[in-house]
Design a protein around this motif. Structure first.
Motif, short mmCIF file in Angstrom:
data_model
loop_
_atom_site.label_atom_id
_atom_site.label_comp_id
_atom_site.label_asym_id
_atom_site.label_seq_id
_atom_site.Cartn_x
_atom_site.Cartn_y
_atom_site.Cartn_z
N LEU A 116 2.57 15.18 2.94
CA LEU A 116 2.63 14.10 3.93
C LEU A 116 3.77 13.12 3.61
O LEU A 116 4.48 12.67 4.52
N ALA A 117 3.94 12.82 2.34
CA ALA A 117 4.99 11.89 1.94
C ALA A 117 6.37 12.47 2.24
O ALA A 117 7.28 11.76 2.68
N ARG A 118 6.54 13.78 2.02
CA ARG A 118 7.83 14.41 2.31
C ARG A 118 8.11 14.41 3.82
O ARG A 118 9.24 14.21 4.26
N LYS A 119 7.07 14.65 4.61
CA LYS A 119 7.24 14.64 6.07
C LYS A 119 7.64 13.24 6.55
O LYS A 119 8.47 13.10 7.46
N ALA A 120 7.05 12.21 5.95
CA ALA A 120 7.40 10.84 6.31
C ALA A 120 8.86 10.56 5.97
O ALA A 120 9.59 9.91 6.74
N SER A 121 9.31 11.05 4.80
CA SER A 121 10.70 10.86 4.40
C SER A 121 11.63 11.60 5.36
O SER A 121 12.72 11.10 5.70
N LEU A 122 11.20 12.78 5.81
CA LEU A 122 11.99 13.55 6.77
C LEU A 122 12.13 12.79 8.09
O LEU A 122 13.22 12.72 8.67
N ILE A 140 7.15 12.78 -14.65
CA ILE A 140 8.19 13.46 -15.45
C ILE A 140 9.50 13.50 -14.68
O ILE A 140 10.55 13.08 -15.17
N CYS A 141 9.46 14.00 -13.44
CA CYS A 141 10.70 14.14 -12.65
C CYS A 141 10.93 12.98 -11.69
O CYS A 141 12.02 12.86 -11.12
N MET A 142 9.90 12.14 -11.48
CA MET A 142 9.96 11.00 -10.57
C MET A 142 10.25 11.41 -9.13
O MET A 142 10.86 10.68 -8.36
N ASN A 143 9.82 12.59 -8.75
CA ASN A 143 9.88 13.08 -7.37
C ASN A 143 8.45 13.31 -6.88
O ASN A 143 7.50 13.32 -7.68
N TYR A 144 8.33 13.52 -5.56
CA TYR A 144 7.02 13.88 -5.02
C TYR A 144 6.56 15.19 -5.64
O TYR A 144 7.36 16.08 -5.92
N PHE A 145 5.24 15.29 -5.85
CA PHE A 145 4.67 16.47 -6.49
C PHE A 145 5.10 17.77 -5.80
O PHE A 145 5.15 17.85 -4.57
N VAL A 146 5.37 18.76 -6.63
CA VAL A 146 5.55 20.14 -6.17
C VAL A 146 4.57 20.99 -6.96
O VAL A 146 4.63 21.01 -8.19
N ASP A 147 3.65 21.64 -6.28
CA ASP A 147 2.60 22.45 -6.92
C ASP A 147 1.93 21.65 -8.05
O ASP A 147 2.00 22.04 -9.22
N PRO A 148 1.29 20.53 -7.73
CA PRO A 148 0.73 19.66 -8.78
C PRO A 148 -0.47 20.28 -9.49
O PRO A 148 -1.27 21.00 -8.89
N VAL A 149 -0.57 20.01 -10.78
CA VAL A 149 -1.71 20.45 -11.60
C VAL A 149 -2.26 19.24 -12.33
O VAL A 149 -1.50 18.35 -12.74
N THR A 150 -3.57 19.20 -12.49
CA THR A 150 -4.22 18.08 -13.17
C THR A 150 -4.82 18.57 -14.48
O THR A 150 -5.59 19.53 -14.50
N LEU A 151 -4.46 17.91 -15.58
CA LEU A 151 -4.97 18.28 -16.90
C LEU A 151 -6.37 17.73 -17.08
O LEU A 151 -6.84 16.88 -16.32
N ASP A 152 -7.07 18.18 -18.12
CA ASP A 152 -8.44 17.73 -18.34
C ASP A 152 -8.50 16.26 -18.76
O ASP A 152 -9.56 15.65 -18.77
N PHE A 179 0.84 -1.20 0.00
CA PHE A 179 0.00 0.00 0.00
C PHE A 179 0.87 1.25 0.00
O PHE A 179 0.55 2.26 -0.65
N LEU A 180 1.99 1.21 0.73
CA LEU A 180 2.91 2.35 0.79
C LEU A 180 3.47 2.65 -0.60
O LEU A 180 3.54 3.82 -1.01
N GLN A 181 3.86 1.62 -1.32
CA GLN A 181 4.39 1.83 -2.67
C GLN A 181 3.33 2.41 -3.59
O GLN A 181 3.62 3.30 -4.41
N ALA A 182 2.10 1.93 -3.44
CA ALA A 182 1.00 2.47 -4.26
C ALA A 182 0.77 3.95 -3.94
O ALA A 182 0.55 4.77 -4.84
N PHE A 183 0.83 4.26 -2.65
CA PHE A 183 0.64 5.66 -2.23
C PHE A 183 1.75 6.54 -2.81
O PHE A 183 1.49 7.65 -3.30
N GLN A 184 2.98 6.05 -2.74
CA GLN A 184 4.11 6.83 -3.26
C GLN A 184 3.98 7.07 -4.76
O GLN A 184 4.34 8.14 -5.26
N VAL A 200 1.60 9.99 -5.50
CA VAL A 200 2.08 11.35 -5.23
C VAL A 200 3.41 11.63 -5.94
O VAL A 200 4.10 12.60 -5.60
N THR A 201 3.77 10.79 -6.91
CA THR A 201 5.03 10.97 -7.64
C THR A 201 4.75 11.45 -9.06
O THR A 201 3.91 10.90 -9.78
N CYS A 202 5.44 12.50 -9.48
CA CYS A 202 5.32 13.05 -10.84
C CYS A 202 6.02 12.12 -11.82
O CYS A 202 7.17 11.72 -11.60
#
Length: 461
Positions: free
Chosen positions: A86-92, A27-39, A15-20, A23-25
């Protein structure tokens, strides 16, 4: 142990891997920063999506499904943003549990960030004599504010990058077409002097040489300006990519490098190169007005048409002429109109004048009768049968243009009567600045379809 830490430590690994992944982009394969959703439903970091969007003039394309999107003002996906946080806080928290983050003196976890020394401290160290006067905050809270500041700065950078991109397109187009424009202008002035007395030959040569020199000077300015804008494009993009990378850094690295990169990003926004506003001088032609006045006619307007409306769009690519008031509900009819001349012409030479004063958003000339009857609500770009000189205001600059074909005219805007000379047999329509006795432009090789009718239009915003 924080709730976030407890939640992730007790989460099933699958479940943790699915959650990650959620929340992973992609394109960059990092956690989202200012995420936008296209139509299309796919979500990316805003910076990644912007940088992946190569041409700002065309429709954006989803890098996953390749569907185009017409969205321009993309809103932040708050749910995805909160989950990524939340994912970044967990990594921290996982990082803080490592031996490297244990205070060697007090054997406590370093959870406090000193903003002066840019270092992690345990609670006891932060209250020591060395650090007690410094400003401290919890490491969990410390990184969020700088990350938001970086995102705001990135938005400013992107807006400047878009402005710079538009300026580059403008300068590229001008530089590409400039030599042809100067050649057409030289040809028009040369043709005008051929109809004048022979003793004006020396004046003609002087004016033509002046025009050639000025044309070359402006071409050099355009080339130099384009190079500066291209250089600035690289600077802005490079700084934007740096900020993006910093936003993706672990919280500790972000906090340590935040101050320097923010200062450098502010410097990148300074000294934005502006496009050249090219303008060729329109030298007076001796005796021009005396010659044209020999063909002067009085033009009267169709009174039933005088209250019709004109609307002009600032973008010349979509400049339109219209006749119905309902199409322009915000226009004050007494100050905005399109009117047709009562006379029609099927042969001969004719000259008349229009008084435009110091105004803009006007156009006048002649049109074929079929254009008047059938196409008066059409787009004038590429429109046949419409031969106009017009003036529109874009930002702080007024721009002259002629039609058939639609072309910008880089000469001073007339603030006095403007004359029109129609030579039916030569198939030309010439426009002159009356007070300066100078040629604005001659539209050559006109496709006249009789009868021709004068047209004048004006709009006041």
């Amino acid at each position: 142990m924080t709730c976030c830490s407890f939640f992730f430590r007790n989460m099933d690994s699958g479940f943790l891997q699915a959650f990650q992944r959620i929340v992973t982009c992609s394109i960059c394969m990092n956690y989202f920063v200012d995420p936008v959703t296209l139509d299309c439903g796919h979500t990316f970091c805003r910076p990644c999506f912007y940088l992946n969007w190569q041409d700002m003039q065309v429709l954006a394309q989803c890098s996953k499904c390749r569907k185009t999107t017409q969205q321009r003002n993309l809103r932040t996906n708050t749910n995805s943003k909160n989950l990524a946080s939340l994912a970044r806080k967990a990594s921290l928290q996982q990082c803080l549990r490592s031996k490297e983050q244990m205070c060697e003196i007090h054997r406590q976890t370093k959870k406090m960030f000193c903003e002066v020394d840019k270092s992690l401290l345990c609670l006891l160290c932060s209250n020591s004599q060395e650090h007690r006067d410094h400003r401290h905050c919890s490491i969990e809270r410390a990184a969020e504010e700088p990350r938001e500041k970086l995102l705001k700065k990135m938005q400013s950078l992107w807006e400047k990058a878009c402005e710079n991109h538009r300026n580059l397109n403008m300068e590229t187009t001008r530089a590409r077409c400039w030599k042809d424009y100067v050649s057409l202008r030289l040809e028009a002035i040369r043709a005008a002097y051929q109809k004048m007395p022979v003793f004006l030959h020396e004046e003609a040569q002087h004016n033509l040489e002046m025009l050639k020199k000025k044309g070359k000077d402006i071409f050099c300015q355009l080339t130099e300006s384009k190079a500066k804008i291209v250089h600035k494009r690289g600077m802005l993009r490079g700084m934007y990519e740096e900020l993006k990378e910093m936003c993706h850094k672990p919280d500790m690295e972000l906090l340590q490098g935040f101050g320097d990169i923010l200062h450098r990003s502010e410097s990148a926004l300074l000294h934005m190169p502006q496009p050249v506003n090219p303008e060729l001088s329109a030298e007076p032609i001796t005796g021009l007005m005396d010659r044209l006045n020999q063909f002067r006619v009085a033009i009267t307007l169709h009174h039933e048409e005088v209250n019709s409306c004109l609307f002009l769009c600032g973008d010349l690519g979509s400049l339109c002429v219209g006749c119905h008031h309902q199409d322009a509900p915000h226009i004050n009819a007494p100050e905005s109109f399109l009117a047709w001349g009562a006379q029609t012409f099927t042969s001969g030479k004719y000259y008349w004048e229009a008084y435009v004063g110091d105004s803009w958003n006007w156009a006048f000339g002649v049109c074929n009768e079929y254009w008047k009857d059938n196409n008066h609500n059409g787009n004038i770009h590429g429109e046949e049968g419409l031969f106009l000189l017009g003036c529109v205001k874009n930002d702080i600059h007024c721009t002259l243009f002629t039609t058939s074909p639609l072309m910008l005219q880089y000469v001073p805007r007339p603030t006095s009567p403007v004359g029109l000379f129609l030579d039916y047999e030569a198939r030309t329509v010439s426009f002159v600045d009356v007070n300066h006795s100078s040629l604005i432009y001659t539209i050559p090789n006109c496709s006249f379809s009789p009868p021709l009718r004068p047209v004048f239009c004006y709009i006041h915003f």
